[in-house]
Design a protein around this motif. Structure first.
Motif, PDB file in Angstrom:
ATOM      1  N   MET A  13     -66.860  45.287 -19.497  1.00 49.99           N
ATOM      2  CA  MET A  13     -68.194  45.457 -20.068  1.00 49.99           C
ATOM      3  C   MET A  13     -69.219  45.412 -18.954  1.00 49.99           C
ATOM      4  O   MET A  13     -69.050  44.692 -17.965  1.00 49.99           O
ATOM      5  CB  MET A  13     -68.497  44.370 -21.105  1.00 49.99           C
ATOM      6  CG  MET A  13     -67.657  44.426 -22.360  1.00 49.99           C
ATOM      7  SD  MET A  13     -68.229  43.211 -23.583  1.00 49.99           S
ATOM      8  CE  MET A  13     -69.907  43.775 -23.902  1.00 49.99           C
ATOM      9  N   GLU A  14     -70.306  46.184 -19.130  1.00 50.36           N
ATOM     10  CA  GLU A  14     -71.389  46.236 -18.155  1.00 50.36           C
ATOM     11  C   GLU A  14     -72.730  46.048 -18.856  1.00 50.36           C
ATOM     12  O   GLU A  14     -72.928  46.508 -19.985  1.00 50.36           O
ATOM     13  CB  GLU A  14     -71.407  47.580 -17.414  1.00 50.36           C
ATOM     14  CG  GLU A  14     -70.192  47.811 -16.537  1.00 50.36           C
ATOM     15  CD  GLU A  14     -70.208  49.186 -15.908  1.00 50.36           C
ATOM     16  OE1 GLU A  14     -69.531  49.365 -14.883  1.00 50.36           O
ATOM     17  OE2 GLU A  14     -70.891  50.086 -16.446  1.00 50.36           O
ATOM     18  N   LEU A  15     -73.648  45.386 -18.156  1.00 52.31           N
ATOM     19  CA  LEU A  15     -74.998  45.154 -18.670  1.00 52.31           C
ATOM     20  C   LEU A  15     -75.991  45.459 -17.556  1.00 52.31           C
ATOM     21  O   LEU A  15     -75.800  45.041 -16.404  1.00 52.31           O
ATOM     22  CB  LEU A  15     -75.154  43.696 -19.122  1.00 52.31           C
ATOM     23  CG  LEU A  15     -76.577  43.208 -19.432  1.00 52.31           C
ATOM     24  CD1 LEU A  15     -77.090  43.856 -20.717  1.00 52.31           C
ATOM     25  CD2 LEU A  15     -76.605  41.687 -19.562  1.00 52.31           C
ATOM     26  N   GLU A  16     -77.038  46.225 -17.898  1.00 55.36           N
ATOM     27  CA  GLU A  16     -78.112  46.498 -16.938  1.00 55.36           C
ATOM     28  C   GLU A  16     -79.447  46.298 -17.635  1.00 55.36           C
ATOM     29  O   GLU A  16     -79.641  46.741 -18.774  1.00 55.36           O
ATOM     30  CB  GLU A  16     -78.003  47.915 -16.391  1.00 55.36           C
ATOM     31  CG  GLU A  16     -79.051  48.228 -15.330  1.00 55.36           C
ATOM     32  CD  GLU A  16     -78.874  49.599 -14.712  1.00 55.36           C
ATOM     33  OE1 GLU A  16     -79.543  49.889 -13.702  1.00 55.36           O
ATOM     34  OE2 GLU A  16     -78.063  50.392 -15.238  1.00 55.36           O
ATOM     35  N   TYR A  17     -80.396  45.653 -16.925  1.00 49.72           N
ATOM     36  CA  TYR A  17     -81.673  45.304 -17.535  1.00 49.72           C
ATOM     37  C   TYR A  17     -82.778  45.432 -16.503  1.00 49.72           C
ATOM     38  O   TYR A  17     -82.639  44.978 -15.365  1.00 49.72           O
ATOM     39  CB  TYR A  17     -81.611  43.868 -18.074  1.00 49.72           C
ATOM     40  CG  TYR A  17     -82.838  43.412 -18.835  1.00 49.72           C
ATOM     41  CD1 TYR A  17     -83.262  44.101 -19.967  1.00 49.72           C
ATOM     42  CD2 TYR A  17     -83.547  42.292 -18.440  1.00 49.72           C
ATOM     43  CE1 TYR A  17     -84.379  43.678 -20.694  1.00 49.72           C
ATOM     44  CE2 TYR A  17     -84.658  41.857 -19.157  1.00 49.72           C
ATOM     45  CZ  TYR A  17     -85.072  42.550 -20.275  1.00 49.72           C
ATOM     46  OH  TYR A  17     -86.168  42.146 -20.975  1.00 49.72           O
ATOM     47  N   ARG A  18     -83.866  46.102 -16.890  1.00 46.84           N
ATOM     48  CA  ARG A  18     -85.059  46.199 -16.047  1.00 46.84           C
ATOM     49  C   ARG A  18     -86.268  45.969 -16.945  1.00 46.84           C
ATOM     50  O   ARG A  18     -86.420  46.627 -17.980  1.00 46.84           O
ATOM     51  CB  ARG A  18     -85.149  47.561 -15.364  1.00 46.84           C
ATOM     52  CG  ARG A  18     -86.381  47.709 -14.476  1.00 46.84           C
ATOM     53  CD  ARG A  18     -86.480  49.109 -13.896  1.00 46.84           C
ATOM     54  NE  ARG A  18     -87.748  49.308 -13.205  1.00 46.84           N
ATOM     55  CZ  ARG A  18     -87.927  49.201 -11.898  1.00 46.84           C
ATOM     56  NH1 ARG A  18     -86.908  48.917 -11.123  1.00 46.84           N
ATOM     57  NH2 ARG A  18     -89.106  49.393 -11.350  1.00 46.84           N
ATOM     58  N   LYS A  19     -87.145  45.030 -16.544  1.00 42.74           N
ATOM     59  CA  LYS A  19     -88.260  44.633 -17.391  1.00 42.74           C
ATOM     60  C   LYS A  19     -89.470  44.269 -16.548  1.00 42.74           C
ATOM     61  O   LYS A  19     -89.378  43.469 -15.607  1.00 42.74           O
ATOM     62  CB  LYS A  19     -87.840  43.417 -18.241  1.00 42.74           C
ATOM     63  CG  LYS A  19     -88.952  42.780 -19.059  1.00 42.74           C
ATOM     64  CD  LYS A  19     -89.404  43.676 -20.187  1.00 42.74           C
ATOM     65  CE  LYS A  19     -90.452  42.982 -21.080  1.00 42.74           C
ATOM     66  NZ  LYS A  19     -90.992  43.896 -22.115  1.00 42.74           N
ATOM     67  N   ALA A  67     -74.807  43.152 -14.570  1.00 45.72           N
ATOM     68  CA  ALA A  67     -73.608  42.317 -14.521  1.00 45.72           C
ATOM     69  C   ALA A  67     -72.447  43.094 -15.120  1.00 45.72           C
ATOM     70  O   ALA A  67     -72.634  44.007 -15.926  1.00 45.72           O
ATOM     71  CB  ALA A  67     -73.831  41.009 -15.292  1.00 45.72           C
ATOM     72  N   ALA A  68     -71.238  42.723 -14.715  1.00 49.59           N
ATOM     73  CA  ALA A  68     -70.029  43.351 -15.239  1.00 49.59           C
ATOM     74  C   ALA A  68     -68.938  42.307 -15.372  1.00 49.59           C
ATOM     75  O   ALA A  68     -68.795  41.429 -14.514  1.00 49.59           O
ATOM     76  CB  ALA A  68     -69.573  44.487 -14.323  1.00 49.59           C
TER      77      ALA A  68
END
Length: 924
Positions: A762-768, A785-786
């Motif tokens: 699983m992969e997560l990407e976040y920009r805020k 994160a992965a």
């Protein structure tokens, strides 16, 4: 002296008054499919100024100041961008994404109050949102905001990506062999003689416009990858005539203030180029000619070789860097023409503390075969140049040519002290290694609009990779362990790569690539569809040749072997190859040379179907015919290996749009991984650091990979995103490198094809942007994160473990602070990977070497920058590897693979130090 010269240049440039001439604002306009939009009307402050051409590019000549731009086109929502500032020291570039109108009769205007820099970053995020496959995008602005010096360092900050050995990319836990590289849309090949990988540190970060990391295959892309396809795009047409100069310096905490050891070299060492100083004597002709000589004649040639077996000592110099970038935009024969050029130079000095051990496992207990403390002193030189020119023939035809050359050289001296427990010897010695890699590419591309629905893109390129290792020397002294006896040179009456050797290696790759694709746009049920077909042809020719020589003693002479390194190989200590003085000969074997040729014919057919306003399907098939010859053209030669295979590679990517801010993607495909040329050759060379030899295996099979991806994407507003995805991969006949522990340098690396493997994660990407709190309005947070799991399984080989190079987790965090009006920015970056298998061990028969794991090591980098002199100058402070944690490579005797510093056996440890650097940039 350099600093004073640079300050003088700044003073002279500051005196120069920039005339009140227009500045050229340029940019590109794309639609939701990331296709260029031609014919877009661009208004400046309400007045019609220009239109975009066939590639979606536009330009406008404007005096310095702030403007409001309006972008409008039939079938698209009008977009207004305010506060566009044009002038000296600014980027003067703007990339824009237009949205298709929901209904033709509606007239929608989207107003964005932003700067051109933020809009360009937003456009790249929009590219990721609207691309036809699963991908991540790195903008030039992101690169500028990090302390990363080359493409490899930039890539480690993307979701699911990490680096091995500082330059080899690992994506989704898959080793470098499972990844592929493209430069400006043209397929690249391996840059390393010993592994299947592209060394991304060859491309300086300052030359990059953007990077796209594709993680799911569609037929228009090359089909030889499974982890990531990394597309590096270098800078294109500038917005105006410009010239940027940057100088910098710095130091590493482990290097500064200590004695530095280096190899004596030629006059061009400062450029990373050997000028012939390390070359063979004039009396040497060819391998066959040398073999026909008598022992006395061979020794006479060895006697002529330079007697440099002691490193030169000096105070550790400061690191140095220089960049010069320029560009022009003009008219030629009534046509718009523009170009860029750049040169870059970096010299860094490193000292690495290395612990190097060989361990064997007997039962549940480790036995240490050898333990060495290696002090490595390295001078890394990177010299690069880039040039490109683009000619706009008319609104429908555009031709561009780009060339890149880069010399990347590591000049190292490794001093070794330790104990060989198997032989009962204390050991001390030195290796001198000058490794020069030259990468050159020239590319020509054309974009043509043949008719309203038809577009043609064609390209051709020529690449050269030249690897040169001249006069690699190793010298070892030994004595009985624990004794006070004098050290004696480790040389006998046999030829050895381990001590007294002189090795010359040449690798030449010539790659020819040509191809093109045609897109036909049509409408079905009032919905736009695209049919795309293309063809690529690539030929690669390689010649590898290693000349291995060694000094030897026909009859033992302890008095001679007791001489110090600066005296032992003096000319007077050579005889005729028969007595108690040194002889000189070549280490023979036809496995030290091989040739190779590959021919790849690839064609694809792809449909991009807009089935409804919310549902888009991109699907098709790619056929790749691969013809490969390795070793020798003679079928009777045991080095001869020939492969001919046709692969059909289907791919499909489905995108479901939920509203205007959310995507759900589902992708399925088949790809292939072929063995690298080095892996198929019989070549066997000794590696001083690993104390082992690397042996190829001609019987290796290609790997077939089935890929499945599912990803949820949310883009709440411009410049922000949240993506969550999962993936699964199944490998038939994966390729892995296996390590077999031996005694006294007899350890070997070889390759094998386990039956199957799988990987999922699983992969997560976040920009805020954090402007929801007034105190944090100038902050932006980004992170990814992965979590990954994998297994390699083969009952016959007794394998059931994770894939080589796979980390169970990866984490990248970044916090950016901007004060645009004051020209001040700050960035802090955090990177960490979980433990992963660095080298696959061999426990055949219940004894041997367990897998060697690389322990987790957090890393923090920091950057500050400040503009001044009306934004013409910028000062940057970079701090890399701020925590300076040691890197541990360890082995476990049980099933617990986590790292226990007090209990696990070390195979290697490395410490790199913290690097501080400062640079000053001036723009005219």
């Amino acid at each position: 002296m350099v600093v004073r010269t640079f300050l003088l240049v700044i003073l002279l440039l500051s005196i120069y008054e920039v005339r009140a001439q227009p500045y050229r604002l340029i940019g590109n306009v794309y639609n939701e499919k990331n296709e260029p939009v031609a014919g877009v009307t661009v208004q400046v402050n309400g007045n019609v100024s220009t239109q975009t051409n066939v590639t979606g590019a536009f330009q406008a000549a404007l005096p310095a100041g702030k403007y409001e731009l309006t972008f409008s086109a039939v079938g698209y929502e009008t977009k207004i961008i305010s506060d566009i500032e044009v002038g000296a020291g600014l980027s003067n570039e703007l990339n824009v994404t237009l949205l298709v109108k929901a209904k033709e009769q509606e007239s929608v205007v989207i107003t964005a109050r932003t700067t051109q820099r933020r809009e360009t970053v937003n456009s790249l995020i929009a590219f990721q949102k609207n691309t036809n496959t699963v991908a991540s995008v790195i903008s030039a602005e992101t690169i500028r905001r990090s302390p990363d010096r080359n493409t490899g360092e930039v890539l480690k900050r993307t979701p699911g990506a990490s680096l091995q050995d500082g330059r080899f990319i690992i994506v989704r836990g898959l080793a470098d062999r499972y990844n592929q590289a493209m430069l400006n849309g043209v397929l690249l090949t391996s840059t390393e003689p010993d592994r299947k990988t592209f060394s991304f540190d060859l491309i300086p970060a300052q030359m990059i416009d953007n990077i796209i990391i594709n993680k799911a295959f569609v037929p228009e892309l090359p089909g030889e990858w499974a982890g990531g396809l990394i597309q590096v795009n270098t800078r294109d047409i500038p917005s105006r005539n410009f010239l940027n100069i940057q100088v910098g310096t710095g130091f590493n905490t482990q290097t500064i203030g200590r004695t530095f050891y280096s190899d004596r070299g030629g006059k061009l060492d400062w450029l990373g180029i050997d000028d012939g100083y390390r070359g063979l004597p004039a009396g040497y002709s060819t391998k066959s000619g040398f073999d026909r000589l008598s022992p006395a004649e061979k020794t006479a040639i060895g006697k002529q070789m330079r007697n440099d077996w002691v490193p030169v000592t000096s105070a550790a110099p400061l690191n140095a860097g220089f960049q010069l970038n320029g560009g022009f935009a003009s008219r030629f024969l009534g046509k718009n023409i523009g170009g860029t050029f750049g040169i870059t130079y970096n010299k860094s000095n490193r000292y690495l503390e290395l612990l190097n051990r060989n361990n064997s496992l007997v039962g549940n207990l480790f036995s240490t075969n050898s333990s060495y403390n290696d002090d490595r002193y390295a001078q890394d030189i990177a010299v690069g140049a880039l040039a490109g020119v683009t000619l706009q023939l008319n609104s429908s035809n555009r031709i561009a040519a780009k060339t890149v050359i880069n010399v990347n050289t590591a000049n190292t001296v490794t001093q070794r002290q330790g104990t060989d427990f198997n032989r009962g010897d204390d050991v001390q010695g030195t290796e001198f290694n000058f490794r020069q890699n030259t990468f050159y590419t020239v590319q020509v591309t054309g974009d043509h609009k043949l008719a309203t629905p038809v577009q043609l893109k064609c390209y051709g390129s020529f690449n050269i990779l030249d690897g040169y290792v001249p006069d690699q020397r190793r010298i070892l002294y030994t004595r009985a362990s624990g004794s006070s006896d004098p050290f004696l040179l480790l040389v006998s009456n046999t030829l050895s790569q381990q001590s007294g050797s002189r090795i010359f290696q040449n690798l030449s790759d010539y790659i020819y690539t040509a191809g093109g694709d045609v897109s036909y746009n049509f409408t079905v049920a009032q919905k736009k569809q695209t049919l795309k077909a293309g063809y690529m042809f690539q030929v690669k020719d390689r010649l590898y040749d290693a000349k291995l020589f060694a000094n030897y003693l026909p009859l033992d002479n302890p008095d001679l072997r007791a001489l110090s390194p600066d005296q032992v190989f003096a000319p007077e200590n050579f005889g005729d190859g028969t007595g108690k003085l040194f002889g000189f000969d070549a280490i023979k074997g036809n496995t030290f040379r091989y040739m190779a040729n590959t021919i790849l014919n690839a064609g694809f057919l792809q449909l991009d179907n807009q089935l409804s306003p919310a549902l888009r399907v991109v699907w098709g098939v790619r056929a790749e015919h691969f013809d490969q010859l390795v070793g020798s053209v003679q079928k009777t030669d045991p080095r001869h290996t020939y492969t001919k295979v046709l692969d059909f590679l289907p791919g499909m990517n489905t995108t479901l749009k939920i509203g205007t801010t959310t995507n759900v993607r589902l992708s399925a495909s088949q790809t292939v991984i072929r063995p690298e040329l080095r892996e198929l050759s019989f070549l066997n060379l000794y590696d001083f650091e690993l104390n082992a030899s690397v042996q190829g295996k001609p019987s290796l099979k290609r790997t077939k990979v089935s890929n499945l991806d599912l990803r949820y994407e949310w883009y709440p507003r411009s410049g922000e995103m949240l993506t969550v995805g999962g993936f699964y991969k199944h490998f038939k006949n994966p390729i892995e490198q296996i390590f077999s522990e031996g005694i006294g340098g007899a350890s070997t690396f070889s390759y094998q094809n386990p039956e199957m493997a799988y990987s999922f994660g699983m992969e997560l990407e976040y920009r805020k942007r954090l402007d929801f709190v007034n105190a944090l309005k100038n902050f932006t947070f980004q992170g990814n994160a992965a979590l990954i799991r994998s297994k390699v399984q083969d009952q016959g080989l007794n394998i059931d473990r994770p894939l080589q190079g796979q980390s169970p987790y990866l984490l990248n965090l970044g916090l950016m602070y901007d004060l645009p009006q004051q020209g001040f920015t700050a960035t802090v970056l955090y990177n960490q990977i979980g433990e992963r298998i660095y080298l696959v061990g061999d426990l055949t028969g219940g004894a041997g070497s367990p897998d060697i794991y690389e322990a987790s090591r957090p890393q923090v980098d920091f950057q500050l920058s400040k503009k001044f002199l009306k934004d013409k100058a910028e000062l940057k402070l970079n701090i890399s590897n701020l925590l300076d944690n040691s890197q541990y490579f360890y082995q476990n005797a049980d099933d617990d693979k986590s790292f226990d510093r007090s209990d696990d056996a070390y195979r290697f440890t490395r410490r790199f130090g913290t690097t501080y650097s400062i640079s000053l940039n001036y723009s005219l």
